[in-house]
Design a protein around this motif. Structure first.
Motif, PDB file in Angstrom:
ATOM      1  N   MET A 130       0.851  -1.191   0.000  1.00  0.00           N
ATOM      2  CA  MET A 130       0.000   0.000   0.000  1.00  0.00           C
ATOM      3  C   MET A 130       0.890   1.245   0.000  1.00  0.00           C
ATOM      4  SD  MET A 130      -3.087   1.162   0.065  1.00  0.00           S
ATOM      5  CE  MET A 130      -3.944  -0.373   0.392  1.00  0.00           C
ATOM      6  N   GLN A 183      -8.208   1.247   4.091  1.00  0.00           N
ATOM      7  CA  GLN A 183      -7.226   0.348   3.467  1.00  0.00           C
ATOM      8  C   GLN A 183      -5.932   0.239   4.263  1.00  0.00           C
ATOM      9  OE1 GLN A 183      -8.029  -1.238   0.372  1.00  0.00           O
ATOM     10  NE2 GLN A 183     -10.017  -0.431   1.000  1.00  0.00           N
ATOM     11  N   GLY A 184      -5.701   1.211   5.149  1.00  0.00           N
ATOM     12  CA  GLY A 184      -4.454   1.216   5.916  1.00  0.00           C
ATOM     13  C   GLY A 184      -3.980   2.628   6.178  1.00  0.00           C
ATOM     14  N   GLN A 229      -5.016  -2.128  11.177  1.00  0.00           N
ATOM     15  CA  GLN A 229      -3.887  -2.411  12.084  1.00  0.00           C
ATOM     16  C   GLN A 229      -3.623  -1.262  13.051  1.00  0.00           C
ATOM     17  OE1 GLN A 229      -0.225  -3.305  10.022  1.00  0.00           O
ATOM     18  NE2 GLN A 229       0.908  -3.701  11.884  1.00  0.00           N
ATOM     19  N   TRP A 237       0.914   0.638   7.739  1.00  0.00           N
ATOM     20  CA  TRP A 237       0.029  -0.274   8.466  1.00  0.00           C
ATOM     21  C   TRP A 237      -1.044  -0.796   7.519  1.00  0.00           C
ATOM     22  CZ3 TRP A 237       2.017   4.190  10.411  1.00  0.00           C
ATOM     23  CH2 TRP A 237       2.704   4.129  11.634  1.00  0.00           C
ATOM     24  N   GLY A 238      -1.414  -2.053   7.662  1.00  0.00           N
ATOM     25  CA  GLY A 238      -2.481  -2.635   6.872  1.00  0.00           C
ATOM     26  C   GLY A 238      -3.849  -2.217   7.390  1.00  0.00           C
TER      27      GLY A 238
END
Length: 201
Positions: free
Chosen positions: A1, A44-45, A151, A147-148
């Protein structure tokens, strides 16, 4: 990402333009006493940059490595370029450079991350900075923090981070020592009290 993907979603997460300040009990040593500026956050993160961890490498080293200047040119660099600290932006893609900067300098690849701050990751801005023609304010990082989905929200819920709106002055402050305490001060938090509270958890 990457940030383009996160920004292209058109969503603004609640952490966009915020600082994450690591709690004393942070388990991940990459982020011990870290202050992270979040540039993009969505479902999405998230992506951001640690703004208070120095690198051994200097700006001159980077210019020589990228062949922007030769050895003989290093001695005539503007003072502002020579003294620029290189920061460790995070544990992801640590060989890649990123420049957070004021919006008075833009290239085709510059991405706005707030109303006043942009991100550029091409050699053009490095070249301009070496000539004293770059942005008025800039911070150069190697690597970033990512970060995902979900997360970072989980880490905050688990008391890993404090959050507060980002302060542009702190982002571009070249005095990296003490930046952690200055970030806490933005929230009215005394580091000594934080340590004591963490000890009673």
């Amino acid at each position: 990402m990457d940030i383009k993907t996160l920004k292209s979603k058109g969503e603004r997460g609640f952490l966009d333009g915020h600082f994450l300040i690591a709690m004393p009990g942070m388990a991940d040593t990459n982020f011990a006493r870290a202050v992270v500026y979040i540039c993009a956050h969505s479902d999405q993160g998230a992506m951001g940059f640690v703004i208070n961890q120095p690198q051994q490498m200097t700006f001159v080293d980077i210019l020589l490595h990228l062949k922007v200047i030769g050895d003989e040119d290093a001695i005539v660099l503007p003072d502002a370029a020579r003294s620029m600290p290189i920061q460790r932006g995070g544990p992801v893609e640590t060989g890649r450079g990123f420049v957070l900067h004021s919006d008075d300098y833009l290239t085709q690849s510059s991405i706005p991350v707030s109303d006043e701050i942009c991100l550029t990751a091409t050699v053009d801005i490095i070249r301009a900075m070496s000539r004293g023609k770059g942005p008025a304010k800039a911070a150069l990082m190697l690597g970033y923090a990512g970060w995902g989905a979900g997360q970072i929200e989980t880490e905050i819920a688990n008391n890993g981070w404090l959050t507060c709106p980002a302060d542009e002055t702190l982002i571009f402050d070249r005095m990296l020592d003490g930046k952690y305490n200055r970030a806490l001060a933005l929230m009215g938090v005394n580091p000594a009290m934080l340590s004591m509270e963490a000890g009673h958890g």
